[in-house]
Design a protein around this motif. Structure first.
Motif, PDB file in Angstrom:
ATOM      1  N   SER A 167       0.993  -1.058  -0.199  1.00 20.86           N
ATOM      2  CA  SER A 167       0.026  -0.254   0.025  1.00 20.86           C
ATOM      3  C   SER A 167       0.906   1.178   0.145  1.00 20.86           C
ATOM      4  O   SER A 167       2.032   1.136   0.383  1.00 20.86           O
ATOM      5  N   ALA A 168       0.232   2.396  -0.383  1.00 18.15           N
ATOM      6  CA  ALA A 168       0.998   3.623  -0.325  1.00 18.15           C
ATOM      7  C   ALA A 168       1.561   3.965   0.938  1.00 18.15           C
ATOM      8  O   ALA A 168       2.595   4.397   1.276  1.00 18.15           O
ATOM      9  N   ALA A 169       0.778   3.608   2.010  1.00 18.83           N
ATOM     10  CA  ALA A 169       1.095   3.818   3.396  1.00 18.83           C
ATOM     11  C   ALA A 169       2.407   3.102   3.830  1.00 18.83           C
ATOM     12  O   ALA A 169       3.029   3.485   4.418  1.00 18.83           O
ATOM     13  N   ALA A 170       2.412   2.024   3.282  1.00 15.88           N
ATOM     14  CA  ALA A 170       3.414   0.848   3.542  1.00 15.88           C
ATOM     15  C   ALA A 170       4.845   1.417   2.766  1.00 15.88           C
ATOM     16  O   ALA A 170       5.855   0.751   3.279  1.00 15.88           O
ATOM     17  N   ALA A 171       4.664   2.146   1.808  1.00 18.04           N
ATOM     18  CA  ALA A 171       5.893   2.246   0.810  1.00 18.04           C
ATOM     19  C   ALA A 171       6.465   3.764   1.594  1.00 18.04           C
ATOM     20  O   ALA A 171       6.439   4.609   0.983  1.00 18.04           O
ATOM     21  N   THR A 172       7.130   3.437   2.748  1.00 16.38           N
ATOM     22  CA  THR A 172       7.850   4.482   3.414  1.00 16.38           C
ATOM     23  C   THR A 172       9.462   4.140   3.369  1.00 16.38           C
ATOM     24  O   THR A 172       9.695   3.044   2.882  1.00 16.38           O
ATOM     25  N   THR A 173      10.060   4.989   3.815  1.00 15.50           N
ATOM     26  CA  THR A 173      11.707   4.977   4.190  1.00 15.50           C
ATOM     27  C   THR A 173      11.864   3.896   5.043  1.00 15.50           C
ATOM     28  O   THR A 173      11.438   3.687   6.205  1.00 15.50           O
ATOM     29  N   THR A 174      12.844   2.764   4.737  1.00 17.96           N
ATOM     30  CA  THR A 174      13.152   1.957   5.625  1.00 17.96           C
ATOM     31  C   THR A 174      14.344   2.289   6.456  1.00 17.96           C
ATOM     32  O   THR A 174      15.201   3.222   6.175  1.00 17.96           O
ATOM     33  N   PRO A 175      14.174   1.921   7.906  1.00 21.83           N
ATOM     34  CA  PRO A 175      15.069   2.499   8.668  1.00 21.83           C
ATOM     35  C   PRO A 175      16.546   2.167   8.251  1.00 21.83           C
ATOM     36  O   PRO A 175      16.911   1.353   7.628  1.00 21.83           O
ATOM     37  N   PHE A 176      17.340   3.345   8.707  1.00 18.24           N
ATOM     38  CA  PHE A 176      18.828   3.383   7.769  1.00 18.24           C
ATOM     39  C   PHE A 176      19.513   2.318   8.302  1.00 18.24           C
ATOM     40  O   PHE A 176      20.376   1.819   7.456  1.00 18.24           O
ATOM     41  N   ILE A 177      19.326   1.803   9.410  1.00 18.93           N
ATOM     42  CA  ILE A 177      20.166   0.517   9.706  1.00 18.93           C
ATOM     43  C   ILE A 177      20.188  -0.503   8.832  1.00 18.93           C
ATOM     44  O   ILE A 177      21.025  -1.060   8.464  1.00 18.93           O
ATOM     45  N   GLU A 178      18.837  -0.852   8.518  1.00 15.49           N
ATOM     46  CA  GLU A 178      18.446  -1.884   7.600  1.00 15.49           C
ATOM     47  C   GLU A 178      18.938  -1.500   6.084  1.00 15.49           C
ATOM     48  O   GLU A 178      19.502  -2.429   5.550  1.00 15.49           O
ATOM     49  N   ARG A 179      18.950  -0.366   5.763  1.00 13.01           N
ATOM     50  CA  ARG A 179      19.546   0.176   4.627  1.00 13.01           C
ATOM     51  C   ARG A 179      20.911  -0.007   4.419  1.00 13.01           C
ATOM     52  O   ARG A 179      21.822  -0.476   3.367  1.00 13.01           O
ATOM     53  N   LEU A 180      21.648   0.216   5.455  1.00 13.99           N
ATOM     54  CA  LEU A 180      23.272   0.040   5.635  1.00 13.99           C
ATOM     55  C   LEU A 180      23.496  -1.297   5.405  1.00 13.99           C
ATOM     56  O   LEU A 180      24.441  -1.867   4.877  1.00 13.99           O
TER      57      LEU A 180
ATOM     58  N   PRO B 209      23.732   4.643   1.424  1.00 15.58           N
ATOM     59  CA  PRO B 209      22.725   4.072   1.706  1.00 15.58           C
ATOM     60  C   PRO B 209      22.043   4.814   2.960  1.00 15.58           C
ATOM     61  O   PRO B 209      20.653   4.569   3.231  1.00 15.58           O
ATOM     62  N   LEU B 210      22.563   5.371   3.896  1.00 17.46           N
ATOM     63  CA  LEU B 210      22.123   5.763   5.093  1.00 17.46           C
ATOM     64  C   LEU B 210      21.223   6.947   4.884  1.00 17.46           C
ATOM     65  O   LEU B 210      20.261   7.260   5.665  1.00 17.46           O
TER      66      LEU B 210
END
Length: 313
Positions: A2-15, A42-43
């Motif tokens: 959903s659009a609501a779920a399409a948010t920024t992933t926590p930066f630790i996970e991106r790292l 990616p942070l």
């Protein structure tokens, strides 16, 4: 999604997408110091990249009395608004012929299957190979490559867009092979996390229609942190997050070219009926670990030493 779920992933996970452990980060930093900036990027989400990019530009040179042509201004305006430019007319037929003959004569490789060695573009040893790559050294030595990469209107447009003089970096050429069952690598929607500011110049060296692996870009995604995960995305997630109306498929005859902010989501479709040959030059604010640690050839004359510092002595 959903659009609501399409948010920024926590930066630790991106790292962790880029560097799963501190020991690996330190090892990569010792191997090549360019990995430090590359692995930490990616942070940052879109706003973070913009902020850091402005800071980096403050310390980078600008062209004195830059006087961009109407074409350069138009290209920059397209990049700002859409994230990609209108497709430009094909290059000279002789230049195109020289380039395609050069790459057809060289064996390519699949870096993910090194045991298969190098192979001719029309004698691919396995159906598991979707893409055949050439090395940066081979690309920079291709006929006319330096002239195409240093097109004055391209350089002016990129400098206007990035805010400082660009550095030619992360160049490549590759075949996309037809008849493969599953998209792999850059054939899936992804963002490029190479630099806080980067623009890529794409040349189609073969005719590209709907069945020949056209490039696809998500209009406006270069200014969005939606799906900021550091990972490739499915078509379904992209369509749910941005809407199908934002997907732009770029078809064009051989020799055509365009610019793109590759932080925006993009991919190359699987070729259906025939292979495609693509040439790409990327312009960054600073060098990345995608290119040689030291220049690979002498400057043949006339090419800006700052812009070409990665490849030319």
């Amino acid at each position: 999604m959903s659009a609501a779920a399409a948010t920024t992933t926590p930066f630790i996970e991106r790292l962790r997408t880029r560097i799963p452990s501190v020991s690996q980060f330190l090892r990569r930093a010792r191997t090549d110091r360019r990995n430090v900036a590359y692995d930490l990027l990616p942070l940052l989400d879109y706003r973070g990249r913009q902020t850091l990019g402005r800071l980096v530009c403050h310390f980078k040179p600008r062209t004195p009395d830059l006087a961009p042509s109407p074409l350069a201004r138009s290209l920059c305006a397209d990049l700002c608004e859409e994230g990609f430019t209108a497709i430009q007319p094909p290059i000279d037929a002789q230049v195109l012929g020289d380039l395609t003959a050069y790459f057809r004569s060289l064996p390519c490789h699949d870096p993910y299957r090194p045991h298969l060695g190098r192979f001719a573009w029309d004698q691919v040893p396995s159906d598991d190979i979707n893409i055949g790559y050439y090395t940066p050294d081979e690309v920079i030595r291709a006929p006319h490559a330096l002239a195409l990469a240093n097109h004055p209107d391209v350089l002016a447009a990129v400098e206007l867009y990035l805010g400082a003089r660009p550095i030619l970096d992360n160049i490549g050429a590759a075949w996309g092979f037809a008849g493969r069952a599953t998209a792999k690598g850059v054939q899936r929607f992804h963002r490029d996390y190479d630099c806080v500011g980067n623009v890529k110049l794409f040349y189609y060296l073969t005719d590209i229609d709907e069945d020949a692996g056209p490039h696809v870009f998500v209009r406006g995604s270069h200014r969005s942190s939606i799906l900021e995960t550091g990972k490739a995305q499915t078509d379904a997630d992209i369509e749910a997050a941005f809407g199908t109306g934002k997907l732009v498929t770029l078809t064009a005859p051989a020799g055509s070219w365009f610019l793109e902010d590759v932080y925006g989501f993009h991919k190359g479709l699987l070729p259906v009926s025939r292979p495609r040959l693509l040439l790409a030059f990327q312009y960054n604010l600073y060098p990345t670990p995608h290119s040689p640690k030291a220049p690979v050839m002498d400057n043949p004359g006339g090419f800006d030493p700052y812009i070409n510092q990665v490849f030319l002595r």
